[in-house]
Motif scaffolding. Structure first.
Motif, PDB file in Angstrom:
ATOM      1  N   ILE A   1       0.833  -1.212   0.000  1.00 50.67           N
ATOM      2  CA  ILE A   1       0.000   0.000   0.000  1.00 50.67           C
ATOM      3  C   ILE A   1       0.864   1.258   0.000  1.00 50.67           C
ATOM      4  O   ILE A   1       0.583   2.208  -0.705  1.00 50.67           O
ATOM      5  CB  ILE A   1      -0.926   0.077   1.234  1.00 50.67           C
ATOM      6  N   THR A   2       1.919   1.262   0.839  1.00 51.21           N
ATOM      7  CA  THR A   2       2.709   2.502   0.958  1.00 51.21           C
ATOM      8  C   THR A   2       3.425   2.838  -0.347  1.00 51.21           C
ATOM      9  O   THR A   2       3.729   3.990  -0.590  1.00 51.21           O
ATOM     10  CB  THR A   2       3.756   2.426   2.085  1.00 51.21           C
ATOM     11  N   THR A   3       3.708   1.819  -1.182  1.00 52.86           N
ATOM     12  CA  THR A   3       4.379   2.137  -2.450  1.00 52.86           C
ATOM     13  C   THR A   3       3.371   2.511  -3.529  1.00 52.86           C
ATOM     14  O   THR A   3       3.730   2.799  -4.655  1.00 52.86           O
ATOM     15  CB  THR A   3       5.247   0.958  -2.954  1.00 52.86           C
ATOM     16  N   ASN A   4       2.069   2.487  -3.170  1.00 51.30           N
ATOM     17  CA  ASN A   4       1.047   2.797  -4.167  1.00 51.30           C
ATOM     18  C   ASN A   4       0.486   4.212  -4.010  1.00 51.30           C
ATOM     19  O   ASN A   4       0.009   4.798  -4.962  1.00 51.30           O
ATOM     20  CB  ASN A   4      -0.099   1.783  -4.049  1.00 51.30           C
ATOM     21  N   ILE A   5       0.533   4.760  -2.781  1.00 44.98           N
ATOM     22  CA  ILE A   5      -0.081   6.077  -2.554  1.00 44.98           C
ATOM     23  C   ILE A   5       0.943   7.065  -2.032  1.00 44.98           C
ATOM     24  O   ILE A   5       1.991   6.675  -1.514  1.00 44.98           O
ATOM     25  CB  ILE A   5      -1.238   5.976  -1.525  1.00 44.98           C
ATOM     26  N   LYS A   6       0.599   8.343  -2.124  1.00 39.64           N
ATOM     27  CA  LYS A   6       1.428   9.369  -1.494  1.00 39.64           C
ATOM     28  C   LYS A   6       0.928   9.463  -0.059  1.00 39.64           C
ATOM     29  O   LYS A   6      -0.217   9.824   0.191  1.00 39.64           O
ATOM     30  CB  LYS A   6       1.249  10.713  -2.210  1.00 39.64           C
ATOM     31  N   LEU A   7       1.795   9.065   0.852  1.00 37.36           N
ATOM     32  CA  LEU A   7       1.361   8.898   2.238  1.00 37.36           C
ATOM     33  C   LEU A   7       1.637  10.151   3.058  1.00 37.36           C
ATOM     34  O   LEU A   7       2.750  10.664   3.066  1.00 37.36           O
ATOM     35  CB  LEU A   7       2.119   7.696   2.828  1.00 37.36           C
ATOM     36  N   GLY A   8       0.599  10.620   3.766  1.00 41.46           N
ATOM     37  CA  GLY A   8       0.785  11.762   4.667  1.00 41.46           C
ATOM     38  C   GLY A   8       1.152  11.297   6.063  1.00 41.46           C
ATOM     39  O   GLY A   8       1.620  10.177   6.252  1.00 41.46           O
ATOM     40  N   ALA A   9       0.903  12.151   7.060  1.00 39.99           N
ATOM     41  CA  ALA A   9       1.225  11.799   8.453  1.00 39.99           C
ATOM     42  C   ALA A   9       0.232  10.768   8.974  1.00 39.99           C
ATOM     43  O   ALA A   9      -0.895  10.678   8.507  1.00 39.99           O
ATOM     44  CB  ALA A   9       1.170  13.061   9.301  1.00 39.99           C
ATOM     45  N   GLY A  10       0.679   9.991   9.975  1.00 35.27           N
ATOM     46  CA  GLY A  10      -0.253   9.104  10.679  1.00 35.27           C
ATOM     47  C   GLY A  10      -0.120   7.622  10.418  1.00 35.27           C
ATOM     48  O   GLY A  10      -0.858   6.826  10.979  1.00 35.27           O
ATOM     49  N   GLY A  11       0.821   7.223   9.571  1.00 38.86           N
ATOM     50  CA  GLY A  11       1.101   5.789   9.393  1.00 38.86           C
ATOM     51  C   GLY A  11      -0.105   4.979   8.967  1.00 38.86           C
ATOM     52  O   GLY A  11      -0.779   5.301   7.988  1.00 38.86           O
ATOM     53  N   ALA A  12      -0.389   3.898   9.745  1.00 40.83           N
ATOM     54  CA  ALA A  12      -1.476   2.974   9.387  1.00 40.83           C
ATOM     55  C   ALA A  12      -2.813   3.697   9.299  1.00 40.83           C
ATOM     56  O   ALA A  12      -3.649   3.381   8.447  1.00 40.83           O
ATOM     57  CB  ALA A  12      -1.549   1.855  10.420  1.00 40.83           C
ATOM     58  N   TYR A  13      -3.027   4.684  10.177  1.00 41.00           N
ATOM     59  CA  TYR A  13      -4.285   5.444  10.140  1.00 41.00           C
ATOM     60  C   TYR A  13      -4.445   6.119   8.770  1.00 41.00           C
ATOM     61  O   TYR A  13      -5.508   6.079   8.154  1.00 41.00           O
ATOM     62  CB  TYR A  13      -4.320   6.492  11.261  1.00 41.00           C
ATOM     63  N   ALA A  14      -3.353   6.735   8.291  1.00 35.45           N
ATOM     64  CA  ALA A  14      -3.403   7.437   7.007  1.00 35.45           C
ATOM     65  C   ALA A  14      -3.676   6.457   5.863  1.00 35.45           C
ATOM     66  O   ALA A  14      -4.454   6.746   4.945  1.00 35.45           O
ATOM     67  CB  ALA A  14      -2.085   8.171   6.766  1.00 35.45           C
ATOM     68  N   ILE A  15      -3.033   5.284   5.937  1.00 36.34           N
ATOM     69  CA  ILE A  15      -3.210   4.275   4.878  1.00 36.34           C
ATOM     70  C   ILE A  15      -4.680   3.850   4.801  1.00 36.34           C
ATOM     71  O   ILE A  15      -5.289   3.826   3.731  1.00 36.34           O
ATOM     72  CB  ILE A  15      -2.330   3.025   5.166  1.00 36.34           C
TER      73      ILE A  15
END
Length: 401
Positions: A63-77
């Motif tokens: 998932i992390t390599t698919n989206i531009k991730l903001g703050a918050g880790g798993a919550y953001a995902i």
């Protein structure tokens, strides 16, 4: 806001993740696990725990390599994939459990401290550790990460002390069940049930994989740092646990392993170094969780999932989420007043496992829908998230039906 310091893979992901996994359970409970389950049983427990953790880490990497991730880790995902309602309903327990984890690590630190200074006041030790932790985390994430490098050095030296002990011939005192399945002599109940009780004690050791992902908003390149930092930390810690289990099973009798939580400390070449390792591991785990939990709260403030969102998302000039940090400090301090952690520990593990299950669900949904937008750089086989989901759910039922 231009001077916010961003972290690389080693400092931002690998170090906090490794230090959270190589924590108090490794030093104070691994011997007990080996004593009850035998070396063979202990290795099975370590492998099952890591299989659940690894499949989830692989799903998280996809998932992390698919989206531009903001703050918050798993919550953001989860919020980005399944919407803010689902993200928020999981983010709040995730935040609370991360806060409770800090309290748990502070109590672990105190246990280690009182071994050395038995006449110190337990509450005072807790309070002082909390003040120091909060001071470092409040000052900056950069200071926290520098502190973690020192701790990593201490833990490395404590492991060297164990290696020296092994070469000095401690491994002749093998427990009767060194190579076999254990007798579970330290527990009441049926054998099958006992295995899972021991598993439940060990499993939290392998749940530190979110420590790096929690820093997602402050990484130079979260898309590459989170997968590689997390997977390297899992691989290295797995080797450490396996070797430690083999060493302690040949270095102490079954009776010693089951009845003495300090057996790893006592059997090492230079016990003070290992005690320093216990203190360092609990301190750095608390620090990583404190920083991580305030980042989750900050991210929920940004998304207005909580009331007073605009107040919670306040950052100072260096990009530190000050208000989220204060609220987190109050939460941790109030849970410290409960004084009994045995009630809290299973809860923390449950919330971690719910998060793991949801991360796997996100990947299953995105793989099944065949969305054009789901094009991770890090591709995992379709069976991986299913294994992670089933493993997480099974672990929840095993630990507390």
């Amino acid at each position: 806001m231009g001077n916010i310091k961003k972290f690389g893979t080693f400092g931002g992901v690998f170090t906090p993740t490794l230090l959270t996994i190589l924590g108090v359970i490794m030093y104070l409970r691994l011997g007990w696990v080996v004593g009850n389950a035998g070396l063979f049983g202990a290795l099975v427990i370590i492998v099952i725990s890591y299989a659940i953790t690894l499949t989830t880490a692989l799903s998280m990497s996809a998932i992390t390599t698919n989206i531009k991730l903001g703050a918050g880790g798993a919550y953001a995902i989860i919020s980005q994939a399944l919407g803010l309602e689902v993200g928020g309903s999981l983010g709040i327990p995730r935040y609370v459990s991360q806060g409770l984890a800090v309290t748990m690590y502070i109590f672990g630190f105190r246990e280690g401290w009182l071994m050395v200074f038995p006449d110190h006041s337990a509450f005072l030790v807790d309070l002082l550790v909390f003040i120091v932790l909060f001071g470092i985390a409040y000052k900056s994430a950069d200071l926290a990460i520098k502190t973690q490098y020192i701790v990593m050095g201490v833990i490395f030296l404590s492991l060297i002390s164990i290696v020296i002990a092994a070469t000095q011939g401690t491994m002749t005192n093998a427990s009767e069940n060194a190579l076999t399945w254990g007798n579970f002599s330290g527990l009441e109940g049926s054998t099958n049930e006992k295995f899972w009780i021991v598993f439940a004690v060990f499993f939290p050791a392998s749940t530190g994989i979110m420590a790096g992902a929690n820093m997602s908003g402050e990484l130079k390149d979260p898309r590459t740092s989170i997968p590689s930092g997390t997977l390297w930390a899992i691989g290295l810690s797995f080797i450490v646990y396996i070797l430690l289990a083999i060493w302690i099973s040949f270095s102490a009798s079954e009776y010693e392993l089951v009845n003495n939580f300090n057996i790893i400390i006592e059997k090492s070449f230079f016990p003070p170094l290992v005690i320093a390792g216990v203190l360092g591991a609990t301190f750095s785990s608390a620090l990583a969780s404190l920083i991580g939990s305030s980042r989750i709260l900050f991210a929920m403030g940004q998304h207005r999932v909580l009331p007073k969102g605009e107040w919670l998302e306040y950052q100072d000039g260096a990009g530190q989420p000050r208000n989220a940090m204060i609220v987190t400090g109050i939460l941790i301090f109030s849970t410290m007043l409960l004084r009994d952690l045995n009630a809290i520990a299973p809860l923390v593990t449950m919330f971690f496992l719910i998060t793991y299950a949801m991360l796997n669900v996100v990947v299953i949904i995105e793989q099944r829908l065949g969305l054009i937008s789901f094009r991770p750089i890090f591709v995992v086989h379709k069976s991986i998230p299913w294994l992670g989901l089933i493993g997480s759910l099974l672990a929840m039922f095993i630990i507390n039906p």
